[in-house]
Write a protein that holds these residues in place. Sequence first.
Motif, short mmCIF file in Angstrom:
data_model
loop_
_atom_site.label_atom_id
_atom_site.label_comp_id
_atom_site.label_asym_id
_atom_site.label_seq_id
_atom_site.Cartn_x
_atom_site.Cartn_y
_atom_site.Cartn_z
N ALA A 97 9.56 45.32 39.49
CA ALA A 97 9.97 46.14 39.46
C ALA A 97 11.74 45.98 40.03
O ALA A 97 12.02 47.02 39.47
CB ALA A 97 9.40 46.41 40.74
N ILE A 98 12.14 45.30 40.11
CA ILE A 98 13.81 44.43 40.42
C ILE A 98 14.14 45.53 39.15
O ILE A 98 15.36 45.73 38.40
CB ILE A 98 13.90 44.17 41.43
N GLU A 99 13.76 44.74 38.36
CA GLU A 99 14.21 44.09 37.17
C GLU A 99 13.71 45.62 36.26
O GLU A 99 14.84 46.03 35.79
CB GLU A 99 13.43 43.15 36.26
N CYS A 101 21.48 52.53 43.06
CA CYS A 101 22.16 51.22 43.56
C CYS A 101 21.02 51.21 45.10
O CYS A 101 20.47 50.18 45.07
CB CYS A 101 23.66 50.78 43.28
N SER A 102 21.25 52.48 45.97
CA SER A 102 20.51 52.24 46.96
C SER A 102 19.00 51.93 46.34
O SER A 102 18.02 51.66 47.45
CB SER A 102 20.58 53.62 47.65
N GLN A 103 17.91 53.01 45.77
CA GLN A 103 16.66 52.18 45.12
C GLN A 103 16.42 51.03 45.12
O GLN A 103 15.78 50.28 45.33
CB GLN A 103 16.30 52.92 44.03
N ILE A 104 17.63 50.40 44.51
CA ILE A 104 17.28 48.86 43.36
C ILE A 104 17.93 48.33 44.93
O ILE A 104 17.02 46.68 45.35
CB ILE A 104 18.30 47.87 42.60
N ALA A 164 16.14 44.26 49.08
CA ALA A 164 15.76 43.90 50.70
C ALA A 164 13.66 43.74 50.58
O ALA A 164 13.86 42.84 51.70
CB ALA A 164 15.80 45.20 51.54
N ALA A 165 13.36 44.62 50.04
CA ALA A 165 11.43 43.97 50.58
C ALA A 165 10.92 42.80 50.03
O ALA A 165 10.08 42.33 50.65
CB ALA A 165 11.39 45.28 49.85
#
Length: 91
Positions: free
Chosen positions: A24-26, A35-38, A43-44
Amino acid sequence: MAHTSTNKKKLVARVRRISGQLSAIERAIESEAGCSQILQQVAAARGAMGGLLEELIEDHLRHHVAHPDLSEDARQGGADELIAIIRRYSK
């Protein structure tokens, strides 16, 4: 770690969830998400990795250091292994 076979299903499920989080990060980076979503996703994923690490360390301690049937040499070996891993992790 032979004792992980008893928790194998649970551990594999955790690893698969982490893999999904990394995917999901990729995808978020590829799609140029905010950037806040990434950062939240990273962090998760980091928290999930930390939880996996904690579980594995606990299992190692219980089975290779604190188990009542272990010899003193086996306990020392288990402790030495864990110390080396913690040193590598904390760098």
